[in-house]
Motif scaffolding. Structure first.
Motif, PDB file in Angstrom:
ATOM      1  N   TYR A 180      20.350   5.829  31.873  1.00 17.11           N
ATOM      2  CA  TYR A 180      19.857   4.749  31.022  1.00 17.11           C
ATOM      3  C   TYR A 180      20.922   3.647  30.952  1.00 17.11           C
ATOM      4  O   TYR A 180      22.131   3.924  30.976  1.00 17.11           O
ATOM      5  CB  TYR A 180      19.561   5.245  29.603  1.00 17.11           C
ATOM      6  CG  TYR A 180      18.188   5.852  29.454  1.00 17.11           C
ATOM      7  CD1 TYR A 180      17.179   5.163  28.789  1.00 17.11           C
ATOM      8  CD2 TYR A 180      17.913   7.123  29.979  1.00 17.11           C
ATOM      9  CE1 TYR A 180      15.909   5.729  28.634  1.00 17.11           C
ATOM     10  CE2 TYR A 180      16.674   7.678  29.850  1.00 17.11           C
ATOM     11  CZ  TYR A 180      15.651   6.980  29.176  1.00 17.11           C
ATOM     12  OH  TYR A 180      14.408   7.528  29.037  1.00 17.11           O
ATOM     13  N   GLU A 181      20.426   2.397  30.885  1.00 22.32           N
ATOM     14  CA  GLU A 181      21.314   1.233  30.670  1.00 22.32           C
ATOM     15  C   GLU A 181      21.531   1.090  29.158  1.00 22.32           C
ATOM     16  O   GLU A 181      20.576   1.003  28.389  1.00 22.32           O
ATOM     17  CB  GLU A 181      20.680  -0.056  31.213  1.00 22.32           C
ATOM     18  CG  GLU A 181      20.302   0.020  32.672  1.00 22.32           C
ATOM     19  CD  GLU A 181      19.440  -1.175  33.076  1.00 22.32           C
ATOM     20  OE1 GLU A 181      19.541  -2.247  32.411  1.00 22.32           O
ATOM     21  OE2 GLU A 181      18.647  -1.045  34.027  1.00 22.32           O
ATOM     22  N   LEU A 182      22.812   1.069  28.772  1.00 21.05           N
ATOM     23  CA  LEU A 182      23.162   0.920  27.369  1.00 21.05           C
ATOM     24  C   LEU A 182      23.742  -0.483  27.152  1.00 21.05           C
ATOM     25  O   LEU A 182      24.750  -0.846  27.780  1.00 21.05           O
ATOM     26  CB  LEU A 182      24.191   1.971  26.951  1.00 21.05           C
ATOM     27  CG  LEU A 182      24.798   1.814  25.546  1.00 21.05           C
ATOM     28  CD1 LEU A 182      23.718   1.901  24.464  1.00 21.05           C
ATOM     29  CD2 LEU A 182      25.893   2.859  25.321  1.00 21.05           C
ATOM     30  N   TYR A 183      23.117  -1.256  26.282  1.00 20.74           N
ATOM     31  CA  TYR A 183      23.577  -2.613  25.963  1.00 20.74           C
ATOM     32  C   TYR A 183      23.866  -2.707  24.475  1.00 20.74           C
ATOM     33  O   TYR A 183      23.025  -2.332  23.633  1.00 20.74           O
ATOM     34  CB  TYR A 183      22.521  -3.651  26.350  1.00 20.74           C
ATOM     35  CG  TYR A 183      22.237  -3.696  27.832  1.00 20.74           C
ATOM     36  CD1 TYR A 183      23.084  -4.368  28.709  1.00 20.74           C
ATOM     37  CD2 TYR A 183      21.104  -3.051  28.352  1.00 20.74           C
ATOM     38  CE1 TYR A 183      22.810  -4.397  30.060  1.00 20.74           C
ATOM     39  CE2 TYR A 183      20.837  -3.084  29.707  1.00 20.74           C
ATOM     40  CZ  TYR A 183      21.699  -3.765  30.559  1.00 20.74           C
ATOM     41  OH  TYR A 183      21.434  -3.779  31.901  1.00 20.74           O
ATOM     42  N   LEU A 184      25.056  -3.195  24.161  1.00 18.62           N
ATOM     43  CA  LEU A 184      25.477  -3.403  22.766  1.00 18.62           C
ATOM     44  C   LEU A 184      25.781  -4.877  22.559  1.00 18.62           C
ATOM     45  O   LEU A 184      26.566  -5.482  23.301  1.00 18.62           O
ATOM     46  CB  LEU A 184      26.716  -2.569  22.449  1.00 18.62           C
ATOM     47  CG  LEU A 184      26.550  -1.047  22.581  1.00 18.62           C
ATOM     48  CD1 LEU A 184      27.872  -0.353  22.361  1.00 18.62           C
ATOM     49  CD2 LEU A 184      25.504  -0.544  21.585  1.00 18.62           C
ATOM     50  N   GLY A 185      25.164  -5.475  21.538  1.00 16.00           N
ATOM     51  CA  GLY A 185      25.401  -6.888  21.234  1.00 16.00           C
ATOM     52  C   GLY A 185      26.329  -7.050  20.043  1.00 16.00           C
ATOM     53  O   GLY A 185      26.178  -6.371  19.029  1.00 16.00           O
ATOM     54  N   TYR A 186      27.274  -7.950  20.174  1.00 19.01           N
ATOM     55  CA  TYR A 186      28.258  -8.186  19.117  1.00 19.01           C
ATOM     56  C   TYR A 186      28.254  -9.684  18.754  1.00 19.01           C
ATOM     57  O   TYR A 186      28.342 -10.556  19.626  1.00 19.01           O
ATOM     58  CB  TYR A 186      29.658  -7.784  19.575  1.00 19.01           C
ATOM     59  CG  TYR A 186      29.802  -6.303  19.829  1.00 19.01           C
ATOM     60  CD1 TYR A 186      30.178  -5.446  18.797  1.00 19.01           C
ATOM     61  CD2 TYR A 186      29.560  -5.786  21.103  1.00 19.01           C
ATOM     62  CE1 TYR A 186      30.324  -4.073  19.048  1.00 19.01           C
ATOM     63  CE2 TYR A 186      29.692  -4.435  21.348  1.00 19.01           C
ATOM     64  CZ  TYR A 186      30.069  -3.588  20.300  1.00 19.01           C
ATOM     65  OH  TYR A 186      30.200  -2.233  20.546  1.00 19.01           O
ATOM     66  N   SER A 187      28.166  -9.957  17.480  1.00 22.58           N
ATOM     67  CA  SER A 187      28.196 -11.345  17.009  1.00 22.58           C
ATOM     68  C   SER A 187      29.643 -11.796  16.824  1.00 22.58           C
ATOM     69  O   SER A 187      30.466 -11.047  16.289  1.00 22.58           O
ATOM     70  CB  SER A 187      27.426 -11.473  15.688  1.00 22.58           C
ATOM     71  OG  SER A 187      27.573 -12.780  15.160  1.00 22.58           O
ATOM     72  N   PHE A 188      29.919 -13.030  17.237  1.00 20.98           N
ATOM     73  CA  PHE A 188      31.245 -13.635  17.063  1.00 20.98           C
ATOM     74  C   PHE A 188      31.219 -14.674  15.948  1.00 20.98           C
ATOM     75  O   PHE A 188      32.000 -15.623  15.956  1.00 20.98           O
ATOM     76  CB  PHE A 188      31.693 -14.304  18.368  1.00 20.98           C
ATOM     77  CG  PHE A 188      32.246 -13.329  19.392  1.00 20.98           C
ATOM     78  CD1 PHE A 188      32.013 -11.971  19.280  1.00 20.98           C
ATOM     79  CD2 PHE A 188      33.012 -13.776  20.442  1.00 20.98           C
ATOM     80  CE1 PHE A 188      32.520 -11.089  20.216  1.00 20.98           C
ATOM     81  CE2 PHE A 188      33.542 -12.907  21.376  1.00 20.98           C
ATOM     82  CZ  PHE A 188      33.273 -11.547  21.265  1.00 20.98           C
ATOM     83  N   ALA A 189      30.332 -14.511  14.974  1.00 16.29           N
ATOM     84  CA  ALA A 189      30.195 -15.498  13.908  1.00 16.29           C
ATOM     85  C   ALA A 189      31.476 -15.626  13.101  1.00 16.29           C
ATOM     86  O   ALA A 189      31.885 -16.727  12.702  1.00 16.29           O
ATOM     87  CB  ALA A 189      29.023 -15.147  12.995  1.00 16.29           C
ATOM     88  N   ASP A 190      32.141 -14.490  12.835  1.00 16.84           N
ATOM     89  CA  ASP A 190      33.384 -14.549  12.060  1.00 16.84           C
ATOM     90  C   ASP A 190      34.484 -15.304  12.812  1.00 16.84           C
ATOM     91  O   ASP A 190      35.218 -16.111  12.246  1.00 16.84           O
ATOM     92  CB  ASP A 190      33.848 -13.141  11.706  1.00 16.84           C
ATOM     93  CG  ASP A 190      33.940 -12.244  12.937  1.00 16.84           C
ATOM     94  OD1 ASP A 190      33.422 -12.650  14.011  1.00 16.84           O
ATOM     95  OD2 ASP A 190      34.511 -11.139  12.829  1.00 16.84           O
ATOM     96  N   ALA A 191      34.583 -15.039  14.141  1.00 19.19           N
ATOM     97  CA  ALA A 191      35.579 -15.769  14.939  1.00 19.19           C
ATOM     98  C   ALA A 191      35.240 -17.257  15.005  1.00 19.19           C
ATOM     99  O   ALA A 191      36.135 -18.126  14.972  1.00 19.19           O
ATOM    100  CB  ALA A 191      35.663 -15.178  16.346  1.00 19.19           C
ATOM    101  N   ASP A 192      33.917 -17.569  15.096  1.00 20.70           N
ATOM    102  CA  ASP A 192      33.501 -18.969  15.137  1.00 20.70           C
ATOM    103  C   ASP A 192      33.834 -19.667  13.823  1.00 20.70           C
ATOM    104  O   ASP A 192      34.286 -20.820  13.818  1.00 20.70           O
ATOM    105  CB  ASP A 192      32.002 -19.047  15.423  1.00 20.70           C
ATOM    106  CG  ASP A 192      31.521 -20.476  15.588  1.00 20.70           C
ATOM    107  OD1 ASP A 192      32.002 -21.164  16.503  1.00 20.70           O
ATOM    108  OD2 ASP A 192      30.677 -20.904  14.776  1.00 20.70           O
ATOM    109  N   GLN A 193      33.619 -18.970  12.688  1.00 15.03           N
ATOM    110  CA  GLN A 193      33.970 -19.556  11.396  1.00 15.03           C
ATOM    111  C   GLN A 193      35.476 -19.783  11.295  1.00 15.03           C
ATOM    112  O   GLN A 193      35.938 -20.814  10.772  1.00 15.03           O
ATOM    113  CB  GLN A 193      33.498 -18.653  10.271  1.00 15.03           C
ATOM    114  CG  GLN A 193      31.982 -18.599  10.122  1.00 15.03           C
ATOM    115  CD  GLN A 193      31.554 -17.665   9.018  1.00 15.03           C
ATOM    116  OE1 GLN A 193      32.390 -16.999   8.387  1.00 15.03           O
ATOM    117  NE2 GLN A 193      30.245 -17.570   8.793  1.00 15.03           N
ATOM    118  N   THR A 194      36.243 -18.828  11.787  1.00 15.75           N
ATOM    119  CA  THR A 194      37.707 -19.002  11.771  1.00 15.75           C
ATOM    120  C   THR A 194      38.125 -20.208  12.603  1.00 15.75           C
ATOM    121  O   THR A 194      38.974 -21.014  12.193  1.00 15.75           O
ATOM    122  CB  THR A 194      38.387 -17.729  12.305  1.00 15.75           C
ATOM    123  OG1 THR A 194      38.005 -16.611  11.506  1.00 15.75           O
ATOM    124  CG2 THR A 194      39.904 -17.876  12.283  1.00 15.75           C
TER     125      THR A 194
END
Length: 555
Positions: A180-194
């Motif tokens: 199976y293909e495993l895909y994990l998505g991570y938001s960079f909103a905190d880094a963008d706010q910084t």
């Protein structure tokens, strides 16, 4: 601001840029500082952005790798053989992935091109993740079982917007179900706010720094420019005649040295001007006194000469010739004394005009008639042309008549017996008179000095009329005293043209002269000019027919 104001703004800015050293210095300093701050700020912003992204990427790659390893261990330790057991193991692995990876975006997609399995769990894709999985990323994950791949994407947030983020893809093996293909998505909103906070703070700091630089530059420039501005103002007042003005001297720096040097120069200049003024006054007084003192003996000599001249026929030939020369030179000496007295009056500033309403055409006609005999002796045909000069003007007839006679005398003297044209014209503001001859002419260098006192274009040339050498100098002073202009055009072998332009009303400005200079017939060559003169000596280019003295006439 109106459209007209916007149109005039570039002109005002350009004028301020040229005229204000302070404005120019402050603007250049702010511009260069802004450029430097922009370059440094952009470099720092990109560096912070790259560091934040790389740090956050390392974190999510590590979390994704840990989640993948933990899930694979759970799956490998399971002995599930039916659909229900495999589904239970699959759910346990999913929960472990969510816990270990701290990601709310999960996708488990069965790798294509495998044998069909009835116990294989269905694909699982979190909302918002399916639209960001690109074929390129999936192809990389499918091609490498042990590799870890990532891609920058935009992930939907709870407020309906999108945040920057990454999707990390790997493969896991589910017993009895396949890969199976495993895909994990991570938001960079905190880094963008910084990053945004850092950029906002940097922008505010840059603006504050620019304002401080502008204030500091303005203060320093004013401190440096004020003495320079004071020097400019002082020099302007000195040039205007205020010889007592000086610059303030403060301190011992370079600006104080400039002030002391400037004041020393002003003192020296004042002393020199005072000395020259005193010498000028003495010279004027000397010329005036000598001229007046010579009047008495000259009058006596003139009376004695007249008595001898009246009895000249009774004298022997040699004595008669001597008496004739005495009479002629006495008259010339008397004219020279009169001119010297007139020049001394102009130098002393004691000339006053006796203005009258005078017709310049009639005045020119009278001057031509008075010199008719001399023109005939020299073989010159003098023509008066007045297409529009019939208006009266406020002028001093005696002085203007003297100008016309001087100009005619020079034209007859240097006209080589060719025609002489006197033109009078006028408009609503000015009246003008031009005397055109077709003699030898002058070079531009000679034309620049023609109004100098006692100057002659050709010293070796014999003066047949007997002028004093001051006629044109006095004529120029007479024209300036009327608020007018006396100008000359001349070219070798093409002749000369003197133009007198006077205001019709005393004190008015002269926007332009009614008579062109150079004259209209000045564009040809010497041969072309000679072709303009017919065998009778008249100018064939003039369309005006001779008429009465009030119009155009031949003298």
């Amino acid at each position: 601001m109106s459209w007209r104001g916007w149109r005039l703004w570039p002109q005002s800015f350009t004028a301020l840029w040229r005229e204000s050293l302070q404005f120019r210095t402050v603007l250049i300093t702010i511009g260069l500082s802004s450029f430097a701050i922009l370059v440094i700020g952009a470099y720092l912003s990109f560096s912070v952005q790259a560091n934040l992204f790389q740090s956050r990427l390392d974190q999510v790659l590590g979390a994704s790798n840990r989640a993948d390893i933990a899930a694979q261990r759970v799956l490998e330790s399971s002995d599930a053989a039916d659909r229900a057991a495999v589904q239970g193991v699959f759910s346990s692995a999913r929960g472990l992935i969510e816990t270990t990876s701290s990601s709310q975006y999960i996708a488990l997609i069965r790798v294509p091109d495998q044998e069909a399995s009835s116990i294989a769990p269905q694909d699982l894709v979190s909302p918002g993740l399916s639209s960001v999985l690109t074929p390129e990323l999936r192809a990389q994950v499918q091609a490498d079982r042990d590799g870890q791949f990532w891609q920058s994407v935009s992930l939907a947030n709870d407020s309906g917007g999108a945040d920057p983020g990454v999707v990390v893809g790997t493969q896991i093996e589910i017993p009895e179900a396949g890969r199976y293909e495993l895909y994990l998505g991570y938001s960079f909103a905190d880094a963008d706010q910084t990053l945004r906070f850092v950029q906002l703070t940097g922008s505010i700091g840059a603006i504050a720094l620019l304002i401080m630089l502008a204030v500091i530059t303005l203060f320093v420039v004013r401190w440096v420019i004020d003495p320079i501005r004071q020097a400019a103002l002082t020099s302007r007042r000195l040039a205007g005649g205020d010889l007592e003005v000086r610059m303030p001297e403060k301190g011992a720096d370079e600006l104080a040295t400039l002030a002391r040097s400037f004041n020393g120069m002003a003192d020296s200049l004042q002393a020199r001007i005072a000395e020259l003024a005193e010498l000028s006054v003495m010279q004027q007084r000397f010329v005036s006194d000598v001229s007046h003192e010579l009047r008495t003996p000259l009058t006596t000599i003139r009376l004695a000469g007249d008595v001898l001249d009246a009895q000249r026929e009774s004298f022997p030939p040699d004595t008669a010739r001597t008496v004739e020369l005495l009479h002629t030179q006495t008259e010339r000496f008397e004219l020279l004394l009169s001119d010297l007295l007139e020049i001394s009056r102009y130098d002393a500033g004691s000339v006053t005009l006796a203005l009258e309403s005078t017709n310049l055409v009639q005045l020119a006609g009278d001057a031509i008639e008075s010199m008719h005999t001399l023109a005939e002796q020299r073989g010159s045909d003098v023509r008066l042309v007045a297409p529009g000069g019939h208006f009266d003007s406020e002028l001093d007839p005696r002085r203007i008549r003297r100008i016309v006679r001087n100009l005619l005398g020079n034209a007859i003297e240097h006209g080589e017996g060719r025609p002489i044209v006197v033109t009078v014209d006028s408009d609503e503001a000015a009246v003008a008179l031009a005397v055109r001859d077709y003699g030898f002419g002058m070079t531009p260098e000679d034309a620049e000095r023609v109004f100098d006192r006692f100057w002659r274009a050709d010293p070796s040339r014999k003066r047949t009329i007997g002028g004093t050498g001051l006629g044109l100098a006095i004529s120029l002073e007479d024209a300036v005293a009327h608020g007018g202009r006396l100008e000359v055009w001349s070219a070798p072998s093409l002749g000369s043209c003197f133009r007198l332009t006077l205001p019709r009303h005393a004190g008015d400005e002269i926007p332009s002269s009614p008579i062109p200079l150079p004259p209209e017939d000045a564009a040809g060559t010497a041969t072309a000019v000679l072709d303009l003169i017919d065998s009778t000596g008249s100018v064939t280019t003039l369309d005006d027919e001779p008429s009465t003295r009030k119009g155009a006439r031949d003298a």
